[in-house]
Design an enzyme around this catalytic site. Structure first.
Site, PDB file in Angstrom:
ATOM      1  N   PHE A 117       0.856  -1.184   0.000  1.00  0.00           N
ATOM      2  CA  PHE A 117       0.000   0.000   0.000  1.00  0.00           C
ATOM      3  C   PHE A 117       0.895   1.238   0.000  1.00  0.00           C
ATOM      4  CE2 PHE A 117      -4.654   0.625   1.257  1.00  0.00           C
ATOM      5  CZ  PHE A 117      -5.123  -0.339   0.385  1.00  0.00           C
ATOM      6  N   GLN A 230      -7.832  14.786   3.694  1.00  0.00           N
ATOM      7  CA  GLN A 230      -7.202  13.902   2.710  1.00  0.00           C
ATOM      8  C   GLN A 230      -8.007  13.827   1.420  1.00  0.00           C
ATOM      9  OE1 GLN A 230      -6.515   9.362   3.252  1.00  0.00           O
ATOM     10  NE2 GLN A 230      -4.513  10.335   3.091  1.00  0.00           N
ATOM     11  N   HIS A 232      -8.222  11.579  -1.916  1.00  0.00           N
ATOM     12  CA  HIS A 232      -7.764  10.293  -2.438  1.00  0.00           C
ATOM     13  C   HIS A 232      -7.456  10.463  -3.918  1.00  0.00           C
ATOM     14  CE1 HIS A 232      -7.516   6.046  -3.350  1.00  0.00           C
ATOM     15  NE2 HIS A 232      -7.588   5.784  -2.063  1.00  0.00           N
ATOM     16  N   LEU A 242     -14.892   5.394  -4.657  1.00  0.00           N
ATOM     17  CA  LEU A 242     -13.475   5.097  -4.483  1.00  0.00           C
ATOM     18  C   LEU A 242     -13.024   3.910  -5.337  1.00  0.00           C
ATOM     19  CD1 LEU A 242     -10.949   5.805  -2.729  1.00  0.00           C
ATOM     20  CD2 LEU A 242     -11.546   3.789  -1.394  1.00  0.00           C
ATOM     21  N   GLU A 245      -6.877   2.001  -3.231  1.00  0.00           N
ATOM     22  CA  GLU A 245      -5.426   2.060  -3.412  1.00  0.00           C
ATOM     23  C   GLU A 245      -4.870   0.664  -3.761  1.00  0.00           C
ATOM     24  OE1 GLU A 245      -3.452   4.926  -0.925  1.00  0.00           O
ATOM     25  OE2 GLU A 245      -2.108   3.359  -0.224  1.00  0.00           O
ATOM     26  N   ARG A 276      -0.684   9.322  -0.380  1.00  0.00           N
ATOM     27  CA  ARG A 276      -1.830   9.876  -1.104  1.00  0.00           C
ATOM     28  C   ARG A 276      -1.722  11.363  -1.390  1.00  0.00           C
ATOM     29  NH1 ARG A 276      -6.536   6.533   2.097  1.00  0.00           N
ATOM     30  NH2 ARG A 276      -6.047   4.600   1.019  1.00  0.00           N
ATOM     31  N   HIS A 344     -11.575  12.432   0.779  1.00  0.00           N
ATOM     32  CA  HIS A 344     -11.697  11.036   1.187  1.00  0.00           C
ATOM     33  C   HIS A 344     -11.723  10.846   2.704  1.00  0.00           C
ATOM     34  CE1 HIS A 344     -11.269   6.728   1.104  1.00  0.00           C
ATOM     35  NE2 HIS A 344     -10.108   6.751   1.718  1.00  0.00           N
ATOM     36  N   ARG A 379      -2.701  10.752   6.158  1.00  0.00           N
ATOM     37  CA  ARG A 379      -2.852   9.366   6.606  1.00  0.00           C
ATOM     38  C   ARG A 379      -2.397   8.387   5.529  1.00  0.00           C
ATOM     39  NH1 ARG A 379      -6.631   5.323   5.736  1.00  0.00           N
ATOM     40  NH2 ARG A 379      -8.219   6.616   4.730  1.00  0.00           N
TER      41      ARG A 379
HETATM   42  C1  FAD Z   1     -14.918   4.270   0.257  1.00  0.00           C
HETATM   43  C2  FAD Z   1     -13.955   4.195   1.404  1.00  0.00           C
HETATM   44  C3  FAD Z   1     -13.001   3.200   1.445  1.00  0.00           C
HETATM   45  C4  FAD Z   1     -12.094   3.131   2.496  1.00  0.00           C
HETATM   46  N1  FAD Z   1     -11.149   2.142   2.504  1.00  0.00           N
HETATM   47  C5  FAD Z   1     -10.287   2.058   3.551  1.00  0.00           C
HETATM   48  C6  FAD Z   1      -9.327   1.016   3.609  1.00  0.00           C
HETATM   49  O1  FAD Z   1      -9.262   0.136   2.756  1.00  0.00           O
HETATM   50  N2  FAD Z   1      -8.472   1.000   4.661  1.00  0.00           N
HETATM   51  C7  FAD Z   1      -8.512   1.927   5.658  1.00  0.00           C
HETATM   52  O2  FAD Z   1      -7.724   1.850   6.584  1.00  0.00           O
HETATM   53  N3  FAD Z   1      -9.438   2.919   5.624  1.00  0.00           N
HETATM   54  C8  FAD Z   1     -10.316   2.998   4.610  1.00  0.00           C
HETATM   55  N4  FAD Z   1     -11.251   4.001   4.592  1.00  0.00           N
HETATM   56  C9  FAD Z   1     -11.410   4.850   5.771  1.00  0.00           C
HETATM   57  C10 FAD Z   1     -12.159   4.074   6.860  1.00  0.00           C
HETATM   58  O3  FAD Z   1     -13.072   3.195   6.269  1.00  0.00           O
HETATM   59  C11 FAD Z   1     -12.921   4.998   7.799  1.00  0.00           C
HETATM   60  O4  FAD Z   1     -12.085   6.014   8.258  1.00  0.00           O
HETATM   61  C12 FAD Z   1     -13.452   4.219   9.004  1.00  0.00           C
HETATM   62  O5  FAD Z   1     -14.175   3.088   8.593  1.00  0.00           O
HETATM   63  C13 FAD Z   1     -14.299   5.098   9.898  1.00  0.00           C
HETATM   64  O6  FAD Z   1     -14.855   4.298  10.912  1.00  0.00           O
HETATM   65  P1  FAD Z   1     -15.590   4.959  12.136  1.00  0.00           P
HETATM   66  O7  FAD Z   1     -15.998   3.837  13.028  1.00  0.00           O
HETATM   67  O8  FAD Z   1     -14.755   6.028  12.697  1.00  0.00           O
HETATM   68  O9  FAD Z   1     -16.874   5.674  11.510  1.00  0.00           O
HETATM   69  P2  FAD Z   1     -17.989   5.187  10.481  1.00  0.00           P
HETATM   70  O10 FAD Z   1     -17.817   3.817  10.013  1.00  0.00           O
HETATM   71  O11 FAD Z   1     -18.103   6.266   9.474  1.00  0.00           O
HETATM   72  O12 FAD Z   1     -19.292   5.170  11.378  1.00  0.00           O
HETATM   73  C14 FAD Z   1     -19.843   6.359  11.923  1.00  0.00           C
HETATM   74  C15 FAD Z   1     -21.057   5.983  12.735  1.00  0.00           C
HETATM   75  O13 FAD Z   1     -21.530   7.111  13.438  1.00  0.00           O
HETATM   76  C16 FAD Z   1     -22.935   7.205  13.325  1.00  0.00           C
HETATM   77  N5  FAD Z   1     -23.270   8.620  13.475  1.00  0.00           N
HETATM   78  C17 FAD Z   1     -22.648   9.691  12.914  1.00  0.00           C
HETATM   79  N6  FAD Z   1     -23.197  10.832  13.346  1.00  0.00           N
HETATM   80  C18 FAD Z   1     -24.188  10.484  14.191  1.00  0.00           C
HETATM   81  C19 FAD Z   1     -25.117  11.228  14.957  1.00  0.00           C
HETATM   82  N7  FAD Z   1     -25.133  12.562  14.966  1.00  0.00           N
HETATM   83  N8  FAD Z   1     -26.004  10.533  15.715  1.00  0.00           N
HETATM   84  C20 FAD Z   1     -26.005   9.166  15.723  1.00  0.00           C
HETATM   85  N9  FAD Z   1     -25.134   8.424  15.022  1.00  0.00           N
HETATM   86  C21 FAD Z   1     -24.232   9.085  14.270  1.00  0.00           C
HETATM   87  C22 FAD Z   1     -23.252   6.591  11.988  1.00  0.00           C
HETATM   88  O14 FAD Z   1     -24.566   6.110  11.947  1.00  0.00           O
HETATM   89  C23 FAD Z   1     -22.232   5.461  11.937  1.00  0.00           C
HETATM   90  O15 FAD Z   1     -22.734   4.328  12.585  1.00  0.00           O
HETATM   91  C24 FAD Z   1     -12.158   4.084   3.533  1.00  0.00           C
HETATM   92  C25 FAD Z   1     -13.117   5.072   3.506  1.00  0.00           C
HETATM   93  C26 FAD Z   1     -13.999   5.149   2.434  1.00  0.00           C
HETATM   94  C27 FAD Z   1     -14.983   6.276   2.417  1.00  0.00           C
END
Ligand code: FAD
Length: 567
Positions: A117, A230, A232, A242, A245, A276, A344, A379
């Site tokens: 990566f 960031q 992407h 997306l 990568e 990135r 991203h 990142r």
């Molecule tokens: C398309 C894509 C591909 C990616 N691929 C990778 C990868 O391969 N490797 C990597 O390391 N990272 C990757 N990332 C980044 C990574 O996926 C995210 O940074 C990570 O999953 C975020 O997880 P989280 O638990 O912080 O939040 P999230 O998974 O975004 O969850 C947020 C949660 O908060 C809740 N929420 C938000 N606001 C409120 C509110 N006001 N009230 C109640 N609930 C709320 C939502 O319902 C949700 O359940 C990718 C990101 C994207 C967009």
């Protein structure tokens, strides 16, 4: 008033991992504005980093090397003690997820497969084809269900209650019943994800509004390093979906209209697998200087994976192929993929320490909404999934310690005051006569993509801030078309938009003040990194005049002195 020991807001990887760590001992509630399995974590494709040293080219990989790559990738803004903790934890949590049933892809000897990566010295990204987030999230969700975590699905948190430096709970909106509900807790954890939708062009889900970051900020919790956004390198043109990568990790090329692998000019050693920030700027430069391709959907660069062959593409990147076929009618086995860089990931967020604790007693944050900071100014791919699970886990341990050492009783008075305030806010929105939220949001996100994008300049940042102030004024009269609170998404969009505007304001102000280029923050008028003046974190709090008030915080440096970043 509902009452729990611990309220966790967010059903993505960070929130679920925190819940799994706490639910056996405490009365835990997990609130999520969508069903947890629809959190943006589900969309993660490429993988999660850990120095397992399974790949034949990575036999001498170690957590120290992972730490160094992460610190260098961060352009030396990451707090190095926190990066060390994350990289040491990485193999532990990957094996833990494996033992909890996560179906990783495997090498022929049965060990967890790893792929190269960006910005990494060794192939250390563990994956499951191109659905890594999907398998991780389902594994954690099943575990949470089996342990009986109480999930409030489709409950939006609309305010955080803090008083006297302590957190007392939240005000939530129960979408299905259309009710505003006060909730008290000894500890509240935000795991609310990133703010991608503050930008017009983003790979993020529509739910990624960043409201959690805005809610914490408006409750007086400082946010950190918000100017670091960031971009992407490879979003599918027209849709911004997306293209992981891993396309480049598996050997894909980036090609301009002269048929050149132009990364040779920008990062001769790492080429397409430079970090990135560098690859995104290189692509944007090629496009800006006329070496891109034209398409009705926009100017683009080609991501070519044809030479990997059908078998490898079908085995390792099946989701990518399907997305290209479904959305653009292009089969990447036969044709290059048209891509452009887009927003991203949110490096900045709620200011936390390595225990996920904030300055407010009883309020924690983990995952993308938090800034520990382990990613600094940029990142590395595969480090965010890692960050969410590691700091979700560590937050649970820290909260347990905190609750054992402190006798906490939440105070209902500030919760009731906040409840009245939010009821008044909603009454006002319903009676207002101004614009509907979508038109204000469109202008906000366009402003951010146009004026606070990959390359930044003083005059454009001034314009961005002026526009945000005008948007704030328009927002005061925001109205919705129905006053019925039941399943009223527009009303929630209107409430969240207020927080999104605040998030945008902190990003723009941070970018305007930071007169240097570091990681993802690239100023055309200050093109070099300036460690003497700017090796520091930006902290924003809401000021008395409504504008962000900025201060600074030292960066923790343990063993890696800042050097020039070459790839
Ligand atoms: C398309 C894509 C591909 C990616 N691929 C990778 C990868 O391969 N490797 C990597 O390391 N990272 C990757 N990332 C980044 C990574 O996926 C995210 O940074 C990570 O999953 C975020 O997880 P989280 O638990 O912080 O939040 P999230 O998974 O975004 O969850 C947020 C949660 O908060 C809740 N929420 C938000 N606001 C409120 C509110 N006001 N009230 C109640 N609930 C709320 C939502 O319902 C949700 O359940 C990718 C990101 C994207 C967009």
């Amino acid at each position: 008033m509902l009452s729990h020991d611990i309220i966790i807001v967010g059903g993505g990887l960070a929130g679920l991992r925190a819940a799994v760590g706490l639910c056996e001992k405490y009365n835990v509630a997990l609130l999520s504005k969508v069903h947890p399995i629809r959190s943006h974590s589900i969309a993660a494709q490429g993988g999660i980093n850990a120095s397992l040293a399974n790949h034949p080219d990575a036999k001498d990989d170690s957590w120290e090397k992972h730490t160094f790559d992460t610190v260098k990738g961060s352009d030396y803004l990451a707090d190095q003690h926190a990066v060390e903790i994350m990289c040491r934890q990485a193999p532990l949590i990957v094996y833990e997820m494996e033992h909890w049933g996560c179906p990783f892809s495997r090498f022929p000897d049965g060990s967890i497969a790893q792929r190269p990566f960006g910005g990494a010295g060794y192939p250390r990204t563990c994956y499951s084809a191109d659905i890594t987030g999907h398998v991780l999230l389902n594994t954690l969700y099943e575990r949470a269900v089996s342990k009986g975590v109480k999930v409030y699905s489709e409950w939006y948190v609309i305010a955080l209650v803090t008083d006297n430096g302590q957190c007392h709970g939240v005000i939530a909106f129960d979408l299905i019943n259309g009710a505003i509900v006060p909730m008290k807790s000894k500890v509240t954890v935000f795991a609310t994800g990133g703010y991608g939708r503050v930008y017009q062009y983003s790979t993020n889900a529509l739910i990624n509004t960043g409201s959690g970051i805005g809610i914490a900020y408006m409750a007086g919790v400082p946010v950190k390093d918000m100017e670091f956004v960031q971009f992407h390198p490879t979003g599918l043109i027209g849709t911004n979906i997306l293209m992981t990568e891993a396309c480049r990790g598996e050997g894909g090329y980036l090609i301009n209209n002269k048929n050149e692998r132009f990364m040779e000019r920008y990062a001769p050693k790492m080429m397409e697998l430079a970090p990135r920030d560098i690859v995104s700027r290189s692509i944007q430069t090629e496009i800006d200087e006329g070496r891109g391709f034209e398409h009705p959907l926009g100017r683009y660069i080609k991501l070519d994976i044809r030479h990997l062959g059908a078998q490898k593409i079908l085995e390792k990147l099946p989701g990518i192929r399907n997305i290209c076929i479904d959305f653009l009618g292009i089969d990447p086995i036969k044709e290059p993929i048209p891509i452009m860089p887009c927003q991203h990931y949110s490096m900045g967020g709620i200011d936390t320490n390595e225990k996920a604790a904030t300055e407010v007693k009883g309020f924690y944050a983990a995952g993308e909404c938090a800034c520990v900071s382990v990613h600094g100014a940029n990142r590395l791919g595969g480090n965010s999934l890692l960050d969410t699970i590691v700091f979700g886990k560590l937050s649970a341990i820290a909260i347990d310690e905190f609750l054992q050492e402190n006798n906490i009783t939440p105070d209902e008075k500030p919760i009731n005051n906040k409840l009245v305030h939010m009821e008044d806010t909603i009454k006002k929105i319903v009676q207002n006569k101004g614009e509907r939220p979508f038109s204000i949001h469109a202008d906000l996100s366009k402003n951010m993509s146009t004026n606070v994008g990959i390359f930044r300049k003083k005059d454009e940042l001034e314009t961005a801030i002026e526009n945000i102030l005008r948007i704030k004024a328009r927002y005061k009269d925001v109205r919705v078309s129905s006053s019925d609170p039941h399943m009223n998404y527009e009303l929630l969009n209107a409430i969240e938009l207020g927080y999104m505007i605040e998030v945008a304001h902190t990003i723009a102000i941070g970018a305007y003040l930071r007169e240097e280029s570091r990681g993802s923050h690239s100023r055309r008028d200050f093109p070099t990194r300036d460690d003497e003046k700017w090796l520091k974190h930006t902290i924003a709090r809401p000021g008395a005049d409504g504008n962000p008030e900025i201060s600074f915080k030292d960066v923790t440096i343990t063993r890696y002195q800042p050097m020039e970043r070459k790839y």
